[in-house]
Design a protein around this motif. Structure first.
Motif, short mmCIF file in Angstrom:
data_model
loop_
_atom_site.label_atom_id
_atom_site.label_comp_id
_atom_site.label_asym_id
_atom_site.label_seq_id
_atom_site.Cartn_x
_atom_site.Cartn_y
_atom_site.Cartn_z
N THR A 80 -21.33 94.21 60.90
CA THR A 80 -20.73 92.50 60.33
C THR A 80 -20.76 90.92 60.32
O THR A 80 -20.47 90.84 59.49
CB THR A 80 -19.70 92.91 62.77
N HIS A 81 -22.34 91.09 60.40
CA HIS A 81 -22.90 89.67 60.42
C HIS A 81 -24.45 89.65 60.27
O HIS A 81 -24.61 90.61 61.03
CB HIS A 81 -22.26 88.21 60.69
N VAL A 82 -24.60 88.48 60.39
CA VAL A 82 -25.95 88.84 60.14
C VAL A 82 -27.27 88.87 61.16
O VAL A 82 -28.64 88.05 61.15
CB VAL A 82 -26.98 87.77 58.59
N HIS A 83 -26.38 88.01 62.40
CA HIS A 83 -27.41 87.45 63.31
C HIS A 83 -28.32 88.35 64.65
O HIS A 83 -27.71 89.73 64.87
CB HIS A 83 -26.53 86.74 64.67
N GLY A 84 -29.07 87.86 65.27
CA GLY A 84 -30.47 88.93 65.24
C GLY A 84 -29.49 89.86 66.78
O GLY A 84 -30.42 90.72 66.45
N ASP A 85 -28.42 89.68 66.87
CA ASP A 85 -27.62 89.96 68.01
C ASP A 85 -26.71 91.22 67.92
O ASP A 85 -26.25 91.97 68.51
CB ASP A 85 -27.08 89.73 69.03
N HIS A 86 -26.77 91.57 66.34
CA HIS A 86 -25.62 92.44 66.19
C HIS A 86 -27.13 93.41 64.69
O HIS A 86 -26.38 94.55 64.65
CB HIS A 86 -24.42 91.74 65.20
N ALA A 87 -27.73 92.04 64.14
CA ALA A 87 -28.47 93.09 63.28
C ALA A 87 -29.89 93.74 63.28
O ALA A 87 -30.65 93.79 62.39
CB ALA A 87 -28.06 92.67 61.41
N ALA A 129 -16.02 81.39 58.08
CA ALA A 129 -15.92 81.93 59.54
C ALA A 129 -16.69 81.45 60.99
O ALA A 129 -17.13 80.65 60.57
CB ALA A 129 -15.04 82.69 59.68
N HIS A 130 -16.95 82.83 61.04
CA HIS A 130 -18.79 82.78 62.04
C HIS A 130 -19.95 82.38 61.13
O HIS A 130 -20.60 81.62 61.26
CB HIS A 130 -18.73 83.67 62.84
N THR A 131 -19.96 83.02 60.14
CA THR A 131 -21.07 82.29 58.75
C THR A 131 -19.99 82.32 57.35
O THR A 131 -19.21 83.19 57.66
CB THR A 131 -22.02 84.25 58.92
N GLY A 152 -16.32 91.61 65.23
CA GLY A 152 -17.77 91.19 65.14
C GLY A 152 -17.82 89.79 65.99
O GLY A 152 -16.86 89.46 66.49
N ASP A 153 -18.58 88.26 65.13
CA ASP A 153 -18.07 87.01 66.47
C ASP A 153 -17.11 86.28 65.25
O ASP A 153 -16.94 85.11 65.81
CB ASP A 153 -19.67 86.18 66.55
N THR A 154 -16.26 86.70 65.10
CA THR A 154 -15.26 85.74 64.75
C THR A 154 -13.95 86.07 65.57
O THR A 154 -13.49 85.27 66.10
CB THR A 154 -14.34 86.75 63.66
#
Ligand SMILES: [Zn+2]
Ligand SMILES: [Zn+2]
Length: 303
Positions: free
Chosen positions: A95-102, A170-172, A189-191
């Motif tokens: 959903t996006h690049v952050h380390g707690d998701h990817a 949005a979030h990124t 995701g984090d939206t």
């Protein structure tokens, strides 16, 4: 009080402390699966922070995982996945690049998953690398998406139609939501941080107005029965999303009025203007941090 009495009170206190500590230890960190539709699951962490909520589609055509949390929770994630399906992951959507998701992309890629993400996510991994406990390193080849999109891409698997689409700035700047149209489920995701203040990553291309706009876009796609998987927090519904939009818009209005009165960030913080939203505060984004974030978001939008 005699000595014996005091000793027995001390023993009782110590005993209750030990029992309480034991109780806390029993709440083990794990991924809990919640079925949201036929062949479709949300996995969320219980007992502590496991990373962002996951989505999982299983069936005769293959296994699709949405997000892959972080290396520290890989083993318990694999355990939870194995309880649902013995098959390996065919597609991983970030959903996006952050380390707690990817954070487990490399492992997933090595195990044969084809990684799908917005084109800006791949760009970020290639230019900024990834953050590890030892510092920043170049993103390993196997952690990179092999399929990227600019606007949207559709999956037709396991009897479910999935529309994966970009939500700009949005979030990124690389956010994607996954809309399982026929199942009436959407992973945001984090939206969406459900029932808690969101984090907006301005340094990765996120923006306050884009964040609110993203939630409004999704609001236009859901009905009373839609199950909304947030990046963090419990499974959400349309009302939760409406509450989030209302909170963000009101917070923006309150702080923007103060900015118009030429108040500095420090002056705004002293007034604690978002105290009415205290119940949205949590460890990472407290009311004070949220106030700073909205202030910054408005200032950046006016540049
Ligand atoms: Zn997150
Ligand atoms: Zn995030």
């Amino acid at each position: 009080m005699n000595k014996l009495k005091i000793t027995s009170i001390v023993v009782l206190i110590l005993l209750s402390l030990t029992l309480n500590a034991k109780k806390e230890a029993e709440v083990k960190l794990k991924w809990q699966a919640i079925q949201v539709a036929e062949n479709l699951y949300m996995l969320m962490g219980v007992g502590g922070f496991t990373g962002g909520n996951l989505g999982l589609s299983v069936g005769e055509d293959g296994v699709v995982l949405i997000d892959d949390a972080m290396p520290t929770t890989l083993d318990i994630m694999n355990q939870a996945l194995a309880e649902i399906t013995p098959k390996s992951i065919d597609f991983l959507i970030n959903t996006h690049v952050h380390g707690d998701h990817a954070g487990n992309n490399e492992t997933m890629g090595k195990n044969g998953a084809a990684i799908v993400a917005h084109q800006n996510l791949r760009k970020h991994l290639l230019t900024k690398g990834i953050q590890t406990p030892d510092g920043k390193i170049e993103a390993p080849k196997k952690s990179l998406p092999v399929i990227t999109f600019s606007e949207s891409v559709d999956f037709h698997l396991n009897g479910i139609e999935a529309h994966i689409f970009h939500l700009p700035h949005a979030h990124t700047d690389g956010d994607a939501a996954v809309h399982f149209t026929t199942a009436n489920v959407i992973h945001m995701g984090d939206t969406l941080f459900n029932r808690m203040f969101p984090y907006i990553d301005f340094s990765s291309g996120g923006s306050l107005d884009g964040y609110i706009e993203a939630q409004k876009t999704v609001l236009g796609l859901v009905d009373e029965k839609t199950k909304i998987i947030p990046g963090h927090g419990v499974l959400a519904n349309k009302q939760d999303l409406q509450n989030s939009i209302a909170m963000l818009e009101e917070a923006r209005t309150i702080i923007s009025e103060l900015i118009q009165q030429d108040k500095s960030e420090e002056q705004v913080l002293k007034l604690n203007p978002l105290s009415k939203f205290n119940k949205w505060s949590w460890a990472f984004i407290t009311t004070e941090k949220m106030t700073k974030q909205i202030y910054k978001g408005i200032m950046l939008s006016e540049k």
